[in-house]
Scaffold this active site. Sequence first.
Site, mmCIF file in Angstrom:
data_model
loop_
_atom_site.group_PDB
_atom_site.id
_atom_site.type_symbol
_atom_site.label_atom_id
_atom_site.label_comp_id
_atom_site.label_asym_id
_atom_site.label_seq_id
_atom_site.Cartn_x
_atom_site.Cartn_y
_atom_site.Cartn_z
ATOM 1 N N ARG A 1 -12.506 24.943 10.465
ATOM 2 C CA ARG A 1 -13.799 24.272 10.297
ATOM 3 C C ARG A 1 -14.259 23.651 11.616
ATOM 4 N NH1 ARG A 1 -18.555 23.458 7.504
ATOM 5 N NH2 ARG A 1 -19.119 21.254 7.432
ATOM 6 N N GLU B 1 9.243 8.941 -15.115
ATOM 7 C CA GLU B 1 10.665 8.768 -14.752
ATOM 8 C C GLU B 1 10.881 7.481 -13.942
ATOM 9 O OE1 GLU B 1 12.998 12.194 -13.947
ATOM 10 O OE2 GLU B 1 11.779 13.450 -15.249
#
Length: 385
Positions: free
Chosen positions: A271, A366
Amino acid sequence: MDFSLTDEQQMIREAARQFADSELKPAAAELDKTGNRELLLGKLKQLAELGFMGINIDPDFGGTGAGTLAFSLAITELARGCASTATTTSVTNMVAEVIQAVGSDEHKNKYLPKLCSGEYAAGSFCLTEPGSGSDAAAMRTRALKEGDEYVLNGSKLFISSAEFAGIFVVWAVTDPDAPKGKGISCFLVEAGTPGLVIGRAEEKMGQKASVTNEVAFDNCRIPAANLLGEENKGFRIAAGELAGGRIGIGSLALGIGLEALDCARAYLQEREQFGKPLAHFQGLQWQLADRYTEMEAARLLLMQAAWQKDNGMPFGPAASMAKLFATEKANEACYVALQMHGGVGYTREYPLERMARDVRITTIYEGTSEIQRLIIARHLLDGVH
Ligand SMILES: Cc1cc2nc3c(=O)[nH]c(=O)nc-3n(C[C@H](O)[C@H](O)[C@H](O)COP(=O)(O)OP(=O)(O)OC[C@H]3O[C@@H](n4cnc5c(N)ncnc54)[C@H](O)[C@@H]3O)c2cc1C
């Protein structure tokens, strides 16, 4: 310290990378958009056939027997391709490890080959309840012994893969009068057992193809022989196995973070703005350098925790540090990688918006980041609670 991988570890990492590139990356956008169950189940079956559902399980029970470090490497690579598939794989490995760690020979012979071979699409880990998340020991699901059976009543929340799991590892209170955490036991419940009710799936921000359900136990009768380990000593099983699972989730976050950064690295070079590629702007270069450095540090923390586990050393605090750092830094990496893409990063034309959504849960499930800090601090300040 020797950080070189064994031939087997390299082979497993390579196999996971190839599977992620050829099978998961092309499917990830559709899985995210539609949650296509058949597509997910097909991928899980292929992963089982390649040995990824029992990476740390003894070959005598159908596993790969390659250890925790290999597990960590594999989950990182799979997460580069599709976080939903990697989560399902990680949790299924954790369920298999619980059975391997505390199951009887009968349990291991009966259930591990089915989990490892893919006969069971997944395993479920049933700890969280509507009233007890971080404070898991405050659970209320009851298991009452009646003759040679236990009768389970209660409900669990946010249970990964419950809709298609073949086996459930379930925690329930067996002695309500015992001090907190001392009256909890761990059980195996087969899919299809009367009274095991799989509820609605959550509508989530990310990891949309990994299903997360409510699970209720309504006078669910299971054989007394389905007790895992000793009665009333189940909570320490949860704590021990979650520590291993955290290596999986940290590794998964690392995979998403690295993939996002690799996308950004490529984009900065293609880009152009202000007459030159974005890669020429030092402000962006330094951000890229910092984020990759953090991902490498996360990788080393994960390798250390995995190595300690594989060598029979205490690894709980190291696993918490690795999960805390890897998941927080992977979230930052995804944020920065999306920012580097500008407006297109926010569109579905590029995978960044999916990665930014998928990585978010890793600091929560978790054990949240706050709970990891609590575990680490308890280790550092022995006796202070
Ligand atoms: C997609 C998904 C998949 C999941 N899969 C599973 C699964 O398969 N099996 C399973 O059993 N569970 C599963 N969970 C549950 C998950 O592990 C819990 O959501 C998590 O442990 C947090 O619990 P909670 O949501 O009740 O939050 P709470 O415990 O209510 O916490 C809310 C906030 O308070 C903070 N907090 C709590 N206590 C403290 C403290 N002492 N000090 C500082 N801060 C604190 C927390 O860090 C958090 O930020 C899943 C959740 C999701 C969203």
